[in-house]
Design a protein around this motif. Structure first.
Motif, PDB file in Angstrom:
ATOM      1  N   UNK A 311      38.508  34.217  35.117  1.00 52.63           N
ATOM      2  CA  UNK A 311      38.904  35.450  35.823  1.00 52.63           C
ATOM      3  C   UNK A 311      37.686  36.207  36.379  1.00 52.63           C
ATOM      4  N   UNK A 312      36.610  36.403  35.611  1.00 60.32           N
ATOM      5  CA  UNK A 312      35.443  37.089  36.185  1.00 60.32           C
ATOM      6  C   UNK A 312      34.856  36.357  37.392  1.00 60.32           C
ATOM      7  N   UNK A 313      34.883  35.028  37.360  1.00 58.36           N
ATOM      8  CA  UNK A 313      34.363  34.253  38.487  1.00 58.36           C
ATOM      9  C   UNK A 313      35.219  34.475  39.732  1.00 58.36           C
ATOM     10  N   UNK A 314      36.536  34.484  39.547  1.00 60.80           N
ATOM     11  CA  UNK A 314      37.458  34.702  40.667  1.00 60.80           C
ATOM     12  C   UNK A 314      37.254  36.095  41.254  1.00 60.80           C
ATOM     13  N   UNK A 315      37.125  37.092  40.396  1.00 56.92           N
ATOM     14  CA  UNK A 315      36.917  38.459  40.879  1.00 56.92           C
ATOM     15  C   UNK A 315      35.617  38.585  41.663  1.00 56.92           C
ATOM     16  N   UNK A 316      34.568  37.953  41.165  1.00 63.31           N
ATOM     17  CA  UNK A 316      33.270  38.036  41.832  1.00 63.31           C
ATOM     18  C   UNK A 316      33.306  37.355  43.199  1.00 63.31           C
ATOM     19  N   UNK A 317      33.992  36.221  43.291  1.00 67.42           N
ATOM     20  CA  UNK A 317      34.115  35.531  44.575  1.00 67.42           C
ATOM     21  C   UNK A 317      34.879  36.390  45.584  1.00 67.42           C
ATOM     22  N   UNK A 318      35.934  37.066  45.102  1.00 64.14           N
ATOM     23  CA  UNK A 318      36.703  37.928  45.997  1.00 64.14           C
ATOM     24  C   UNK A 318      35.839  39.076  46.531  1.00 64.14           C
ATOM     25  N   UNK A 319      35.014  39.666  45.662  1.00 63.15           N
ATOM     26  CA  UNK A 319      34.149  40.763  46.093  1.00 63.15           C
ATOM     27  C   UNK A 319      33.167  40.307  47.171  1.00 63.15           C
ATOM     28  N   UNK A 320      32.680  39.073  47.037  1.00 66.13           N
ATOM     29  CA  UNK A 320      31.754  38.547  48.035  1.00 66.13           C
ATOM     30  C   UNK A 320      32.466  38.253  49.357  1.00 66.13           C
ATOM     31  N   UNK A 321      33.715  37.845  49.258  1.00 64.94           N
ATOM     32  CA  UNK A 321      34.484  37.464  50.458  1.00 64.94           C
ATOM     33  C   UNK A 321      34.973  38.672  51.251  1.00 64.94           C
ATOM     34  N   UNK A 322      35.527  39.647  50.557  1.00 68.38           N
ATOM     35  CA  UNK A 322      36.224  40.733  51.242  1.00 68.38           C
ATOM     36  C   UNK A 322      35.227  41.801  51.687  1.00 68.38           C
ATOM     37  N   UNK A 323      34.646  41.579  52.851  1.00 66.44           N
ATOM     38  CA  UNK A 323      33.635  42.504  53.343  1.00 66.44           C
ATOM     39  C   UNK A 323      33.925  43.035  54.746  1.00 66.44           C
ATOM     40  N   UNK A 324      35.086  42.696  55.284  1.00 62.38           N
ATOM     41  CA  UNK A 324      35.411  43.140  56.647  1.00 62.38           C
ATOM     42  C   UNK A 324      36.324  44.362  56.652  1.00 62.38           C
TER      43      UNK A 324
END
Length: 393
Positions: A311-324
């Motif tokens: 779960x922490x890995x998934x959350x971190x990936x989402x934070x990196x992705x959602x930047x627009x």
């Protein structure tokens, strides 16, 4: 036609792979797992077992029982590669096989006796695995999965046993009930309270009596005790990945809801991995914006099927992705680099309590339906205007 089913099991597989890499470990008490206060033994050598050490035992207790015990953290990638070596050898030598875990196989040789002796071929296959991989391996041969698996257990370490057609009941009769697959500690204790300790007693009991005591499981127990098992060998196919995606009815920027959905997806996929005995080595998150631009990020992780690690890995990936900061149309999670492995003995960094928690959650969700037990953050997700699991594959 008489069925011919071979059960193959690699002896103390994790330890054997470590010994292959470091021969100085041979013939010494070795355990894979954590030796700390909260560590758990994932696997151990036969030398360690003489002291009472066994898998799922707290590392601290194992060290007390065997002060000279050598603890190794474990390298699941090397175990996966070794498993693949064995799988490829088996695939080249037999018509149909089923891989039930990283170190366990069933082979259906029914009808092959007219070409060559099944026992002879099984012995040759075992020798080929030993010679080409350097790993010890045992097998049992009989007319079905249950009897062959029991035979393998009696053949260990590094041996084989053939149960002739028609001798299944007398072969099983003198054994303790725990030798029957599916009879765990709790069921064995219930049987002991009924005065049943040997398989022969199960064989002689009316099936209806066991059914009244254990429900449908009682029927299966009676059948297995009598050497009856018609379950087929399911041809092996390697699953490459597990994923879940959701396309929203209305595009959204609700990051709190998106994060809750990602957690729920991850939980569900982890449960599915544990059910199918998989661990993943790579995690990816995908988002598609309202303008249909799609972006994906992934990261390699130590092999696991544990929610609290992924779960922490998934959350971190989402934070990196959602930047627009645009509306999102679709979101997804994918686990890849899957390997076979039992969750309950391979969470090298988990405590005994954590392992028992996952076992209890999985049992409840299996019995009463998925999402019976889940994290609080996922509450209410199913009641939104979308289905969070409409894309599980």
């Amino acid at each position: 036609m008489e069925r011919q089913i071979i059960h193959i099991d690699l002896d103390s597989f994790f330890v054997s792979v470590e010994c292959r890499s470091n021969p100085r470990l041979l013939n010494r008490p070795v355990a894979i797992g954590g030796s700390g206060d909260r560590g758990v033994v994932a696997s151990c050598s036969y030398e360690a077992r003489k002291y009472g050490v066994h898998s799922a035992m707290p590392g601290k207790l194992a060290k007390q029982l065997c002060p000279d015990l050598i603890f190794i953290r474990g390298d699941y990638e090397s175990y996966s590669k070794a498993s693949l070596e064995v799988t490829q050898i088996i695939d080249e030598q037999v018509p149909v096989f089923e891989k039930t875990s990283i170190d366990e196989f069933y082979i259906d040789m029914t009808g092959m006796d007219k070409f060559f002796g099944t026992l002879k071929h099984a012995r040759e296959l075992r020798e080929k695995v030993i010679q080409e991989t350097g790993l010890p391996i045992s097998f049992g041969l009989s007319k079905n999965k249950t009897v062959s698996k029991v035979a393998t257990g009696l053949a260990k370490p590094n041996g084989y046993k053939h149960v002739d057609y028609g001798t299944e009941r007398p072969f099983l009769a003198p054994l303790p009930v725990q030798k029957i697959p599916m009879i765990g500690d709790k069921t064995a204790e219930s049987l002991r309270r009924m005065g049943i300790q040997k398989v022969q007693t199960l064989q002689e009991m009316p099936c209806k009596l066991l059914e009244s005591a254990f429900g449908k499981s009682g029927i299966t127990i009676w059948e297995k005790a009598n050497g009856i098992d018609l379950s087929p060998v399911v041809p092996y196919t390697e699953r490459k990945s597990l994923s879940s995606e959701n396309t929203f009815e209305q595009d959204t920027m609700d990051t709190e809801m998106l994060e809750a959905l990602l957690v729920a997806m991850t939980e569900d996929l982890c449960s599915k991995m544990r059910k199918e005995h998989f661990l993943c080595g790579c995690v990816a998150v995908k988002i598609r914006y309202s303008d249909f631009n799609t972006h994906t990020q992934q990261i390699k992780v130590p092999y696991t099927s544990a929610d609290h690690l992924l779960i922490p890995q998934v959350k971190e990936l989402f934070k990196k992705l959602y930047n627009r900061r645009m509306l999102i149309r679709l979101i997804g999670v994918r686990f890849s680099n899957l390997v076979h492995g039992h969750h309950q003995i391979n969470l090298f960094q988990d405590s005994e309590e954590q392992i028992h928690l996952y076992q209890a959650m999985d049992k409840l969700n299996k019995r009463f339906g998925s999402k019976t037990v889940f994290r609080a953050i996922g509450m209410g997700i199913e009641n939104r205007s979308f289905n969070p699991f409409n894309g599980i594959m």
